[in-house]
Enzyme design. Structure first.
Site, mmCIF file in Angstrom:
data_model
loop_
_atom_site.group_PDB
_atom_site.id
_atom_site.type_symbol
_atom_site.label_atom_id
_atom_site.label_comp_id
_atom_site.label_asym_id
_atom_site.label_seq_id
_atom_site.Cartn_x
_atom_site.Cartn_y
_atom_site.Cartn_z
ATOM 1 N N HIS A 549 51.039 37.616 32.243
ATOM 2 C CA HIS A 549 51.379 36.314 31.674
ATOM 3 C C HIS A 549 50.086 35.572 31.371
ATOM 4 O O HIS A 549 48.995 36.004 31.741
ATOM 5 C CB HIS A 549 52.218 35.502 32.667
ATOM 6 N N ASP A 551 48.586 31.344 31.509
ATOM 7 C CA ASP A 551 48.915 30.175 32.333
ATOM 8 C C ASP A 551 49.270 28.916 31.559
ATOM 9 O O ASP A 551 49.788 27.973 32.160
ATOM 10 C CB ASP A 551 47.757 29.880 33.289
ATOM 11 N N HIS A 621 46.975 38.024 32.236
ATOM 12 C CA HIS A 621 46.621 38.679 33.492
ATOM 13 C C HIS A 621 47.877 38.948 34.318
ATOM 14 O O HIS A 621 48.928 38.339 34.093
ATOM 15 C CB HIS A 621 45.641 37.824 34.297
ATOM 16 N N ARG A 631 48.727 40.029 51.356
ATOM 17 C CA ARG A 631 47.661 39.520 50.470
ATOM 18 C C ARG A 631 47.794 38.007 50.367
ATOM 19 O O ARG A 631 48.815 37.481 49.943
ATOM 20 C CB ARG A 631 47.794 40.151 49.083
#
Length: 718
Positions: A549, A551, A621, A631
């Site tokens: 996508h 931002d 990204h 994570r």
């Protein structure tokens, strides 16, 4: 750069007509700039280079036309000559109308079109003042393999923007490239007097006074010419930045505009005394020329010119004891019959400046407003008594600001010790991408991870839930406001919650320093995010932890477009991810082309690593699947628009200040109790100061400050 993209694209939308290059008309520079930027993002390098160069030429010609017309019309329609009507009002407006008519005719003839067509927005004017077009231009020229021209464009931008770290890296690369000539590193917008002044001071410092005097004279002459150019431009349309108010009466309007012109003229001395790329002006720029010249001429034995410069200097500081002593000596050495007078152009400059100051101070005293006098040599008797204290405060504040700026300039543009630029845009095969390391220490990462774990164990909805992007991972998210509220309740460590706030602010300053020096970046949203692989549910995974996508725009992989329109977060300008750990499998960040398939770069998380990039379609990204472990990272989005600043963060900062004050007060009570206990008294025990919840109400639905509803934010987490 990104903040103007929408405006520029709107200006250059299909159907916008530009004058034909062969028509003899000067094309509006903002429209040329808009088309140039559009071509740049379309990677049409030949057209981008051509249009950007034409935009810069148009801007230069427009300024030259305004300066020339102001000078000509001032001479032709000045307030001199015999009266043409019995009433002073009629005479005054006759001259005003003559000046307006002269300016309109002159500009129309020199521009070849209506002058109003050449009025650009303040944002675009600032871009040209800060040499932003050269940043685009150097990339286009580099792509066209015009290396020498690219270097010159890059150097021209860098001279005015030495804190721009990405350009600093580009300049270092150009210096290492084979075939780049030293003379290519030239400033295409160099102001002649700065080079002369610099050379003059260097010669002065090595006692080469004769050569120093030649250069300083050259610099002084050019400075005075630059001042006249700046003052001429002050007579154009003025923008005071205030909102539209009720129109004043005729005389009030004339007085207000004329006062604004005078203030602009006064501040021209700061403009010409500020070297490109610096924030603070050289102190006492014109008097300093005269001081250096008088000493240089004295050293080479030309007492007549030394005395002339000393007399000129005394026009600024008539009670300077050292210069007065030198004047006495010059009188003796030159003889009683010698004529020592200040330079005529300096006399005119001082007299004119003092008259303007007198009018400005009168207007401020009687009509209101403010005036930050740029000159430390303004006589006290010229300043009205009611304004003297304010004037003194302003002068003191200006001196302190200049000291602060000077220290910053000595330290260099990047003041974050220990932080390194690990990978730049070139190495990441893209535009406006960078990786920093050592932003956080191992201990700080562990503290924030402890905060995430403690918050995840609460019963308030922050317990891990299925990821909105994949059924194979759990998702946890914590805002800065929620972290401070949990700390108030004692659920999480207060210091850990504060560290989250401080770590994100440190990241903001780094990103701002690298990408937008001189332009304030505001938080759009801050989120501590953890993704945990679900045990026993990772076989044959084909999905991503976060799909590809962009931002601030809607990615269209098939059309290879990214549409900057709602429901995308169109106000976001830059993005960042501050990683906290690497003890997991998968979870790497990757960048792609607009097709969302072709991978251009990949970044592996680790403690203290900050990835930052432009939020637009240049940087699609995604995140690879997390197949084992947990994570955690702080996801950060920034905006150049203050109206879209993160409201929750402001509430969090208020809570932090409130909590710190309560903690300090609590410690004071304990200390007093202990002192009383040692003294044998029996005081009342200190009252526990439990922190109350914030009284500010959070919205749980709808938009907040123009942002999308809270529940939609998870869609864009890293």
């Amino acid at each position: 750069m990104a903040s103007l993209l929408l405006l520029l694209l709107a200006l250059s939308a299909p159907g916008t007509s530009l004058f034909s290059p062969g028509s003899g008309r000067l094309l509006p520079y903002d429209l040329l700039y808009a088309d140039g930027v559009r071509a740049y993002f379309a990677r049409d390098w030949p057209r981008a280079a051509e249009l950007l160069q034409r935009a810069l030429h148009s801007y230069s010609q427009l300024l030259e036309a305004r300066r020339g017309c102001q000078s000509r019309c001032r001479e032709e329609s000045g307030f001199v000559g015999p009266p043409v009507a019995p009433s002073w009002e009629t005479r005054f407006f006759d001259r005003v109308l003559q000046r307006a008519e002269c300016l309109g005719e002159c500009l129309g003839r020199r521009l070849g079109s209506e002058p109003s067509l050449h009025r650009a927005s303040r944002e675009i004017q600032e871009d040209f003042e800060q040499r932003e077009p050269y940043n685009y231009l150097q990339v286009a020229l580099f792509q066209l393999k015009k290396l020498d021209e690219a270097v010159s464009a890059a150097h021209t931008f860098f001279v005015a923007n030495p804190q721009h770290l990405q350009m600093r890296e580009d300049m270092e690369k150009y210096q290492r490239m084979a075939g780049v000539k030293l003379e290519s590193f030239r400033d295409l917008q160099a102001t002649p007097y700065w080079e002369a002044y610099k050379t003059g001071v260097q010669l002065y410092n090595v006692d080469e006074y004769l050569q120093a005097a030649v250069k300083l004279e050259e610099s002084l002459e050019e400075v005075l010419l630059a001042l006249e150019d700046c003052r001429a431009l002050c007579e154009g349309p003025q923008e005071d930045g205030t909102e539209e108010e009720m129109q004043p009466g005729l005389y009030e309007a004339i007085a207000a505009h004329y006062t604004q012109v005078l203030k602009c003229r006064q501040h021209c001395v700061l403009e010409v005394a500020t070297k490109p790329g610096q924030v603070s002006a050289t102190d006492d720029f014109i008097p300093s020329h005269l001081d250096l010249l008088q000493f240089a001429y004295d050293q080479v034995g030309n007492q007549a010119l030394a005395a002339e410069c000393a007399a000129s200097y005394l026009l600024f500081y008539p009670s300077d004891e050292l210069m007065l002593e030198k004047m006495k000596r010059y009188w003796v050495e030159l003889g009683e019959g010698a004529s020592i007078t200040a330079r005529e152009n300096i006399q005119q400059y001082v007299q004119r400046s003092l008259m303007e100051k007198k009018l400005i101070y009168y207007a401020v005293e009687h009509l209101g407003g403010t005036f930050n006098d740029p000159d430390p040599w303004t006589p006290d008797e010229l300043i009205p008594g009611s304004l003297k204290q304010k004037h003194s405060e302003n002068q003191k504040k200006q001196r302190l600001e200049n000291l602060d700026v000077g220290e910053q300039e000595q330290r260099g543009p990047f003041t974050f010790e220990g932080i390194t630029v690990t990978v730049d845009s070139h190495q990441l095969n893209g535009s406006q991408r960078v990786v920093f390391d050592r932003v956080l220490t191992d201990s700080e990462c562990k503290d924030i991870l402890r905060l995430a774990k403690a918050a995840g164990s609460t019963e308030d909805g922050y317990r891990g839930r299925q990821s909105p992007h994949t059924p194979h991972e759990r998702f946890e998210g914590l805002t800065v406001l929620k972290a401070l509220q949990l700390a108030q309740d004692g659920t999480v460590n207060w210091r850990d919650a504060k560290l989250l706030l401080h770590a994100s602010e440190k990241s903001r300053k780094i990103v701002e320093s690298y990408f937008t020096p001189g332009k304030r970046l505001h938080f759009s949203f801050t989120h501590l995010v953890c993704r945990t692989a679900i045990e026993g549910d990772q076989d044959d995974r084909m999905d991503l932890s976060h799909p590809v996508h962009a931002d601030n725009c809607l990615l269209d992989p098939e059309g290879k477009e990214c549409w900057r329109e709602p429901p995308a977060y169109v106000y976001r300008d830059y993005s960042g991810i501050l990683y906290l750990n690497d003890d997991f499998h998968g979870g790497d960040l990757f960048f792609t082309e607009l097709d969302a398939v072709t991978i251009t770069a990949q970044v592996h998380p680790k403690c203290g690593r900050l990835v930052a990039f432009n939020s637009g379609g240049e940087n699609p990204h995604g995140v690879w699947a997390v197949t084992r472990g947990r994570r955690c990272a702080i996801a950060l989005w920034y905006t150049l628009s203050p109206e879209h600043a993160e409201q929750e963060r402001m509430e969090a900062e208020d809570l932090m200040r409130q909590g710190d004050m309560e903690q300090e007060s609590s410690h004071t009570d304990v200390e007093e109790h202990m002192r009383a206990d040692h003294s044998g008294a029996s005081p009342e025990p200190p009252t526990p100061k439990g922190r109350a919840r914030s009284t500010s109400r959070r919205r749980t639905s709808g938009s907040e400050s123009g942002q999308q509803p809270q529940k939609l934010r998870a869609r864009d987490e890293f």
